[in-house]
Design an enzyme around this catalytic site. Structure first.
Site, PDB file in Angstrom:
ATOM      1  N   TYR B 294       0.966  -1.023  -0.112  1.00 20.24           N
ATOM      2  CA  TYR B 294       0.002  -0.022  -0.135  1.00 20.24           C
ATOM      3  C   TYR B 294       0.793   1.146   0.002  1.00 20.24           C
ATOM      4  O   TYR B 294       1.378   1.347   1.121  1.00 20.24           O
ATOM      5  CB  TYR B 294      -1.089   0.141   1.178  1.00 20.24           C
ATOM      6  CG  TYR B 294      -1.916   1.216   1.108  1.00 20.24           C
ATOM      7  CD1 TYR B 294      -3.288   0.532   0.781  1.00 20.24           C
ATOM      8  CD2 TYR B 294      -1.925   2.514   1.410  1.00 20.24           C
ATOM      9  CE1 TYR B 294      -4.264   1.581   0.954  1.00 20.24           C
ATOM     10  CE2 TYR B 294      -3.006   3.299   1.367  1.00 20.24           C
ATOM     11  CZ  TYR B 294      -4.071   2.829   1.374  1.00 20.24           C
ATOM     12  OH  TYR B 294      -5.239   3.827   1.317  1.00 20.24           O
ATOM     13  N   TYR B 344      -5.394   5.185  -7.320  1.00 22.01           N
ATOM     14  CA  TYR B 344      -5.769   5.206  -5.680  1.00 22.01           C
ATOM     15  C   TYR B 344      -7.228   4.637  -5.403  1.00 22.01           C
ATOM     16  O   TYR B 344      -7.837   5.355  -5.356  1.00 22.01           O
ATOM     17  CB  TYR B 344      -5.227   6.424  -5.179  1.00 22.01           C
ATOM     18  CG  TYR B 344      -5.271   6.302  -3.631  1.00 22.01           C
ATOM     19  CD1 TYR B 344      -4.956   5.385  -3.005  1.00 22.01           C
ATOM     20  CD2 TYR B 344      -5.737   7.333  -3.116  1.00 22.01           C
ATOM     21  CE1 TYR B 344      -4.719   5.354  -1.570  1.00 22.01           C
ATOM     22  CE2 TYR B 344      -5.807   7.410  -1.520  1.00 22.01           C
ATOM     23  CZ  TYR B 344      -5.133   6.260  -0.757  1.00 22.01           C
ATOM     24  OH  TYR B 344      -5.220   6.378   0.572  1.00 22.01           O
TER      25      TYR B 344
END
Ligand code: ZN
Lengths: 143, 386
Positions: B294, B344
Site C-alpha cells: 500500500y 488510488y
C-alpha cells in the site's frame, strides 16, 4: 508569526468528555497533561483510564511545557490561508514522557533539528481562543 | 474448521479516471457485476458483503440496486485504506464459519471528482468518529490537515534517523511509474518518469514529500468475490487461495497519524500483520514472488519492505536503489504501478493485482508466482495457488 494571521486561526475544538480538560487548559494558557492517580504515569491522547494499571482515577496536571522536537514538517500544498505563512508542524516529546503534535515557531526550517529543546507558548485564534505552540528555548537559541 | 477453504474466485473493476461521470453507487455495482461475471456467478448467488470505512456506499443501497435477495453477512472494516485487506479477512472468516456462502468485497469512490482526498480536511468537523481513527482533534487545530502532512511527520523522523533525504524516495516513484507505463489500465500508462522528474516536482510537505511522492486521487471501483474452494471447482476461474488474512491494531497505534508508539520509524502495524501471517502460514519473506504494498506515499514502500522482513530496518533505501523491487529483483513490488502509478482505489486495486499475479494473468506478470503478499498497513493477506 504575524498577529493579523494568527487571529484568523480556527478556534480549537471543545474536545470530547475525555479530552475537554486539555482544551479548557489551552484556552487559559495552561498546558495540562492527564496523569494517572494510581501509577502516576502521564498519557496522551487522553483516555478514560490508565492502560497500565487500569485506574479510572486521574488528574489534569500542569506540564512543564518543556520538551524536544521529535519530528517536524513544513506544509506547502495545499496552502491554508488561516495559518501563518511558512508555519511548521512538529511532534514534541514532552518532559513528562508524552508526545504532542503542535507548531514550531520563531525558527527557520533550516535551523530545526530533531532533539532540540523547545518550550510551550500560546497563540491567539479566531473567536478569542488560544492554541498551544512551541519555540526553541533560550539555551537552544544560543546553542 | 480447516484453513485454506476460502478462495478468491472473481475480480472486477471499472476504468480508473479523474472524473468517472457517474455515481459512486453505480461504480460499486459495475465493479461487483464484473467480479461476479469473472467468477461465473450472479447477484443471486451473493449473500455476503464487505467494505471498509470512507466508502460512501451503503450495503442496503447495493442490495437494492443489484437485486440481491438477502445478505446474511455484512461488515465494514475500520481504518480507511489501511483496512483494505481486512475485507479479505472478513470474507474468509464469513465463508469458513458458514456466515455466508458468497461474499463480495468492494471499494468505489469518486475521490478525485467529488471529495478530494489530498485536499485540506479542515472542514472535517465530524471528527471522523467511527471512521476508524481518532486523530482529527489532535491534528487539524495545528494545521496538520492533509494525509501528506500526517504521514510526513513520521517520515521525517525516519529520514533523519537513517541519514536519508527526499532524493532517496525517487527510485520508488520511478519504479511504480515504470510499472504503470506498461499497464493499459493505469492512469499513468505510457508515462514513465525519471529521478530528475521526481526531484523537480514541487514540494507538498517539505523536506519530506514532493508531488511525485504522493499517490494519485482517482475515481473508480474494484471488487472481488470469495467463496468456498469446493464451490470454486465449478466456476470460471482457477481459484486463488487465501493462505491467511489478518488485521492489526497494536497498542498506542493510530490510523495515519501513528505518533504515539515508542519508535515512529518502525511500521508497527505492518510488523504485527507480518508476524501473524508468517505464524499462521509458515510462509516467510523469502517465499513471496511478488508483493503488493500500500503506497499512499513513497515512504510506505520502505516501511512495508522492512516490516515484512524483505530487508532490515533502515536498509530499504539501499534495497530499492539496487533494484530489488523491480520485476527481476528479489521481491517485485506492485507490478500494476501501485497507487502512485495505476490508481488510488485504497488498496483494493492491489488486491486485484495480487489475484492476477497468482493466476498468471497480469500485464507485468512475475514468473511462477506461488505466494503473493498484499499489505495495506493495518491489514494484510498471503494469497497463493490452490
Ligand atoms: Zn496507571
Amino acid at each position: 508569526m504575524s498577529d493579523v494571521k494568527s487571529v484568523e486561526r480556527p478556534a480549537p475544538p471543545q474536545g470530547s468528555r475525555d479530552s475537554a480538560f486539555f482544551w479548557e487548559g489551552v484556552g487559559r494558557e495552561v498546558l495540562l497533561g492527564q496523569q494517572c492517580t494510581g501509577c502516576k504515569r502521564f498519557r496522551h491522547p487522553p483516555r478514560p483510564l490508565c492502560p497500565h494499571c487500569r485506574s479510572f482515577e486521574w488528574k489534569a496536571v500542569e506540564l512543564s511545557g518543556r520538551g524536544t522536537v521529535h519530528s517536524w514538517v513544513k506544509p506547502i500544498h495545499p496552502p491554508l490561508p488561516m495559518f501563518p505563512e511558512g508555519y511548521l508542524v512538529a511532534l514534541i516529546d514532552l518532559e513528562e514522557g508524552i508526545r504532542l503534535l503542535s507548531n514550531l515557531c520563531e525558527i527557520e526550517p533550516d535551523d530545526v533539528e530533531n532533539g532540540m529543546s523547545v518550550e510551550v507558548f500560546f497563540a491567539p485564534t479566531r473567536d478569542g481562543g488560544r492554541i498551544h505552540q512551541f519555540r526553541p528555548t533560550q539555551e537552544a537559541r544560543r546553542g | 474448521m480447516a484453513r485454506g477453504k476460502a478462495v478468491i474466485v472473481g475480480i472486477g473493476q471499472t476504468e480508473f479516471s479523474k472524473d468517472s461521470g457517474r455515481s459512486e453507487q453505480r461504480l460499486a455495482c459495475e465493479s461487483i457485476l464484473a467480479a461476479l461475471d469473472d467468477a461465473g456467478l450472479t447477484p443471486a448467488d451473493v449473500d455476503g458483503m464487505t467494505t471498509y470505512t470512507i466508502d460512501n456506499n451503503e450495503d442496503v443501497d447495493l442490495v437494492r440496486a443489484l437485486g440481491i435477495e438477502n445478505l446474511t453477512f455484512s461488515s465494514r472494516v475500520g481504518h480507511g485504506g489501511g483496512g483494505a485487506v481486512g475485507t479479505v479477512a472478513h470474507a474468509m472468516a464469513a465463508v469458513e464459519s458458514g456466515l455466508a456462502n458468497v461474499v463480495v468485497g468492494f471499494r468505489a469512490m469518486n475521490e478525485r471528482s467529488e471529495q478530494r482526498f489530498g485536499q485540506s480536511q479542515m472542514n472535517n468537523t465530524g471528527g471522523a468518529k467511527g471512521a476508524g481513527t481518532g486523530f482529527i482533534e489532535w491534528s487539524l487545530p495545528l494545521g496538520s490537515a492533509t494525509p501528506a502532512v500526517w504521514t510526513a511527520i513520521q517520515a521525517q523522523r525516519y529520514l533523519d534517523r537513517y541519514g536519508l533525504t527526499n532524493a532517496d524516495f525517487a527510485p520508488v516513484s520511478v519504479h511504480l511509474r515504470q510499472m504503470a507505463a506498461t499497464n493499459p489500465n493505469a492512469w499513468f500508462y505510457q508515462q514513465p518518469i525519471t529521478v530528475e522528474d521526481h526531484q523537480n516536482s514541487r514540494w507538498i510537505a517539505e523536506p519530506v514529500f514532493r508531488l511525485l511522492d504522493c499517490c494519485q486521487e482517482s475515481d473508480g471501483a474494484v471488487a472481488f468475490v470469495v467463496t468456498r474452494e469446493e464451490r470454486a471447482r465449478d466456476l470460471k476461474q482457477p481459484p486463488v487461495a487465501i493462505r491467511h488474512a489478518t488485521q492489526a491494531v497494536p497498542f498506542e497505534s493510530e490510523t495515519v497519524t501513528n505518533y504515539y508508539v515508542e519508535d515512529v520509524t518502525r511500521f508497527e502495524t505492518g510488523v504485527s500483520t507480518a508476524k501473524t501471517l508468517y505464524e499462521h502460514t509458515g510462509v516467510g519473506p523469502a517465499d513471496f514472488q511478488v508483493a503488493m504494498l500500500y503506497d499512499h506515499f513513497t515512504i510506505a514502500i520502505f516501511w512495508h519492505l522492512e516490516a515484512n522482513g524483505f530487508c532490515k530496518p533502515g536498509e530499504a533505501a539501499d534495497f530499492v536503489r539496487s533494484g530489488e523491487i523491480g520485476l527481476s529483483g528479489s521481491i517485485p513490488v506492485s507490478p500494476n504501478g501501485g497507487h502512485l502509478g495505476e490508481a488510488y482505489i485504497h488498496g483494493m486495486n492491489l488486491i486485484a493485482e495480487g489475484v492476477r499475479q497468482v493466476r498468471g494473468t497480469a500485464t507485468n506478470q512475475v514468473d511462477d508466482v506461488e505466494h503473493a503478499l498484499v499489505a495495506a498497513g493495518m491489514s494484510a493477506a498471503v494469497l497463493g495457488r490452490c
